[in-house]
Design an enzyme around this catalytic site. Structure first.
Site, PDB file in Angstrom:
ATOM      1  N   SER A   1    -105.778  -5.640 -18.266  1.00 38.42           N
ATOM      2  CA  SER A   1    -104.857  -5.090 -17.283  1.00 38.42           C
ATOM      3  C   SER A   1    -104.256  -3.775 -17.794  1.00 38.42           C
ATOM      4  O   SER A   1    -104.985  -2.822 -18.035  1.00 38.42           O
ATOM      5  CB  SER A   1    -103.792  -6.138 -16.940  1.00 38.42           C
ATOM      6  OG  SER A   1    -103.128  -5.832 -15.734  1.00 38.42           O
TER       7      SER A   1
ATOM      8  N   ASP B   1     -85.838  -1.241 -18.260  1.00 40.00           N
ATOM      9  CA  ASP B   1     -85.431   0.000 -17.598  1.00 40.00           C
ATOM     10  C   ASP B   1     -86.570   1.017 -17.570  1.00 40.00           C
ATOM     11  O   ASP B   1     -86.841   1.642 -16.533  1.00 40.00           O
ATOM     12  CB  ASP B   1     -84.198   0.603 -18.286  1.00 40.00           C
ATOM     13  CG  ASP B   1     -82.941  -0.226 -18.051  1.00 40.00           C
ATOM     14  OD1 ASP B   1     -82.941  -1.056 -17.126  1.00 40.00           O
ATOM     15  OD2 ASP B   1     -81.969  -0.044 -18.810  1.00 40.00           O
TER      16      ASP B   1
ATOM     17  N   HIS C   1    -106.700 -13.060 -12.204  1.00 37.86           N
ATOM     18  CA  HIS C   1    -106.401 -11.880 -13.014  1.00 37.86           C
ATOM     19  C   HIS C   1    -106.117 -12.243 -14.467  1.00 37.86           C
ATOM     20  O   HIS C   1    -106.459 -11.493 -15.379  1.00 37.86           O
ATOM     21  CB  HIS C   1    -105.201 -11.154 -12.407  1.00 37.86           C
ATOM     22  CG  HIS C   1    -104.844  -9.887 -13.126  1.00 37.86           C
ATOM     23  ND1 HIS C   1    -105.731  -8.837 -13.270  1.00 37.86           N
ATOM     24  CD2 HIS C   1    -103.689  -9.503 -13.757  1.00 37.86           C
ATOM     25  CE1 HIS C   1    -105.140  -7.853 -13.942  1.00 37.86           C
ATOM     26  NE2 HIS C   1    -103.913  -8.231 -14.254  1.00 37.86           N
TER      27      HIS C   1
END
Length: 246
Positions: free
Chosen positions: A82, A168, A227
């Site tokens: 991924s 963040d 996945h």
């Protein structure tokens, strides 16, 4: 430099470097890495802004690939899943001399339309000051697909009650994470795009883009896997990777 977990294997074999996906860590790959180390040394990294690796203000694939270059002493085989697969592809395109064989697990060098903000929002919503166990945290991780809460909780440091994820920056850089940079170059080495048979991440229409930059690419699927093919079908995944690298 990235935090790296090493598994000793035959020193005369080509080493294997493993790069995990978004919200993952080196520890997620421990069992597979240990089994693959029976025939080769294996290195598994925590990608930047994940696990025990440093936090940075950026999370582009050019940055992630540069991080991988720093941990490679001699040319090695590279496996990426991924997000880690995209980083591995950029590594192979920009520093092909560092890569012997490449395995890309369930991802293509394309921009995807989905986002991964859901898990980030779910993690941010937890009041960690009230959490006394992982079960407490899991009860607050709502609105996620089955299996995802347990996966995310592997990155929760219960001692400090903090996430080992730079949420963040991952949120701010999400467009880069689901995208793929415009990078020149071509990797002519042996390449395997290994996908889950039940996954829709690698579509037939992506093959021209793949072949343009990875002309030696071969394609294989693991039946019944999605996945997270390495977690859902670990033995089949390990066997496919080992056969290709051999």
């Amino acid at each position: 430099m990235l935090n790296t977990v090493r598994y000793d294997g035959p020193s005369n074999a080509v080493p294997l470097l493993i790069a995990h996906g978004l919200f993952g860590s080196a520890r997620n790959w421990g069992v597979i890495a240990k089994r693959l180390s029976q025939t080769r040394p294996v290195m598994v990294v925590d990608m930047r802004n994940h696990g025990e690796s440093p936090w940075y203000d950026t999370h582009s694939y050019v940055d992630l690939a540069a991080d991988l270059v720093e941990v490679i002493d001699t040319p090695c085989d590279v496996l990426g899943h991924s997000m880690g697969g995209k980083a591995a592809m950029v590594l192979a395109l920009q520093a092909p001399a560092k890569v012997n064989r490449l395995v890309v697990a369930d991802i293509a060098p394309v921009t995807y339309s989905h986002t991964q903000m859901g898990p980030i929002s779910a993690m941010r919503a937890i009041d960690l000051t009230t959490v006394t166990s992982r079960a407490d945290a899991k009860a607050q991780l709502t609105g996620l697909e089955p299996g995802v809460p347990d996966f995310l909780l592997q990155s929760l440091d219960m001692k400090s009650k903090t996430w080992r994820l730079n949420l963040d920056v991952l949120a701010a850089e999400m467009d880069k994470i689901i995208g793929f940079p415009e990078v020149s170059g071509r990797f002519d080495g042996p390449t395997l795009f290994l996908s889950g048979g039940a996954s829709d991440y690698v579509q037939p229409e992506s093959r021209p883009a793949i072949k343009a930059q990875f002309p030696a690419a071969k394609f294989a699927k693991i039946p019944g896997a999605g996945h997270w093919l390495h977690a859902e079908k670990p033995r089949e995944f390990e066997a496919a990777v080992a056969a290709f690298l051999a």
